[in-house]
Design an enzyme around this catalytic site. Sequence first.
Site, mmCIF file in Angstrom:
data_model
loop_
_atom_site.group_PDB
_atom_site.id
_atom_site.type_symbol
_atom_site.label_atom_id
_atom_site.label_comp_id
_atom_site.label_asym_id
_atom_site.label_seq_id
_atom_site.Cartn_x
_atom_site.Cartn_y
_atom_site.Cartn_z
ATOM 1 C CG ASP A 33 16.987 -3.728 18.040
ATOM 2 O OD1 ASP A 33 16.240 -4.683 18.311
ATOM 3 O OD2 ASP A 33 18.204 -3.712 18.345
ATOM 4 C CE1 TYR A 82 15.764 -11.907 19.742
ATOM 5 C CE2 TYR A 82 13.424 -12.397 19.835
ATOM 6 C CZ TYR A 82 14.682 -12.462 20.409
ATOM 7 O OH TYR A 82 14.866 -13.046 21.644
ATOM 8 C CE LYS A 131 22.729 -9.663 18.773
ATOM 9 N NZ LYS A 131 22.634 -11.090 19.071
HETATM 10 P P1 KE4 Z 1 19.617 -10.268 23.735
HETATM 11 O O1 KE4 Z 1 18.577 -10.101 24.803
HETATM 12 O O2 KE4 Z 1 19.595 -11.681 23.104
HETATM 13 O O3 KE4 Z 1 21.019 -9.848 24.167
HETATM 14 O O4 KE4 Z 1 19.309 -9.258 22.531
HETATM 15 C C1 KE4 Z 1 18.040 -9.329 21.911
HETATM 16 C C2 KE4 Z 1 18.125 -8.739 20.508
HETATM 17 C C3 KE4 Z 1 17.615 -7.474 20.291
HETATM 18 N N1 KE4 Z 1 17.663 -6.895 19.062
HETATM 19 C C4 KE4 Z 1 18.232 -7.532 18.015
HETATM 20 C C5 KE4 Z 1 18.282 -6.852 16.672
HETATM 21 C C6 KE4 Z 1 18.783 -8.830 18.186
HETATM 22 O O5 KE4 Z 1 19.346 -9.455 17.125
HETATM 23 C C7 KE4 Z 1 18.732 -9.446 19.450
HETATM 24 C C8 KE4 Z 1 19.265 -10.845 19.700
HETATM 25 N N2 KE4 Z 1 19.684 -11.553 18.537
HETATM 26 C C9 KE4 Z 1 19.572 -12.999 18.596
HETATM 27 C C10 KE4 Z 1 20.120 -13.531 17.279
HETATM 28 N N3 KE4 Z 1 19.162 -13.547 16.281
HETATM 29 C C11 KE4 Z 1 20.279 -13.575 19.766
HETATM 30 C C12 KE4 Z 1 20.470 -15.080 19.707
HETATM 31 C C13 KE4 Z 1 19.583 -15.781 20.691
HETATM 32 O O6 KE4 Z 1 18.396 -15.391 20.853
HETATM 33 O O7 KE4 Z 1 20.083 -16.746 21.295
#
Ligand code: KE4
Length: 430
Positions: A233, A138, A261
Amino acid sequence: MLFERAKKVIPGGVNSPVRAFKSVGGSPVFMQRGHGAHLTDADGNTYIDYIGSWGPFILGHQHPRVVAAIEHTLKHVGTSFGAPTMLEVELAETITRLMPSIEQVRLTSSGTEACMSAIRVARGFTGREKIIKFEGCYHGHGDSFLIKAGSGALTLGVPDSPGITRGTAQDTLNASYNDIDSVKRLVAEFKGEIAAVIVEPIGGNMGVVPASKAFLTSLRTLCTAEGIVLIFDEVMTGFRVAFGGAQSLYAITPDMTTLGKIIGGGLPVGAYGGRKEIMQQVAPAGAIYQAGTLSGNPLAVSAGLETLRILEEENPYPSLEKKAAMLEAGFTANLQKLGLNLCQKRVGSMMCLFFTERDVIDFDSAVSSDTKKYAAYFHAMLARGIYLAPSQFEAMFLSAAHTDEDLERTVQANFESLELAYRLQPAPNV
Ligand code: KE4
């Protein structure tokens, strides 16, 4: 009922889908306060927190120094100017110093923005249009990522969400995680058309699934040979699995890296960066456009900067490793006592208990997990004050604030919750 009230004005009552408990059932817990490794909900119940806002809180909630840094910026600087400040330069200098593959970096306000921007830059730099991602990984909710593998012979991606155009989908190709041949087939079929491969070096969004060193090494070799930009990523793994991220663990140098994060310390910060010759193409230095009103704002940057300073000064990684290993060993002992042979994966302080007996190495093996059993386990743990991700396909995060007592309580709750989920508890003597 807070959730009913929320659903009236927010789609699904939440601002991010995973929070809605859809895959585990029931209503989400509304949290009122975070403190160290603990959360307190709106009814005053407390929990040991293994989500940590999905990764940022490697130091625990409300670390005194992070709170003080935010307070100082709030009182003596301000929150955002839309003008350059020294703070963002310091964060950029810290990131480029701690992750040498990142020679230049651009700050954003989320991981999604970072990943969206990174592939645009890779496309602009190579003049190519297609990207390869991996099933089960993701990279945020950018259109190019919400694409699933076409069925069978159809190698072109298909939208994984309404609202994504076929035009976008056709430029995203899906390969299988830990399977270099699946990448080689796509590279051969679309020779000279692939701008980037984007990969989570340790999968954290299908549960925790580490890439093999051989896979990442082959990926690096292949991308170098084909002039494809290799993007790691590390939004989740950056400063999580090691101070230098997964790229330092594997000793593999990507061309670009995305972050998020932890570098925001709980406030909105994302980042993308990499080789100078690539990043020099980004506006206003180059022609590839990317922007953001609050990018690098002093308030968020001060939280991230202080978090990285504490990580560098205190180096909590050895003790995080010890704690997480203790938790994993406790779970393993419970599984043995209960005669369960479930798959556990862990890298540093991110881990996952899969409700499957298969060895989880990719998306297909991850989804062989029994999500109903996970749901029962999740609710049994919640009832025992242990707050886990409300989905089998997420990571469990430890922080420097988790105490041995927290871990002992968690191991005990794990035993009881597994018993319940698998109905192994001895039949009550009637
Ligand atoms: P954000 O746009 O949510 O800050 O980051 C996206 C993202 C990009 N790359 C990786 C490897 C990630 O894990 C994420 C976001 N992780 C999720 C948890 N699985 C965020 C939680 C959510 O979507 O509410």
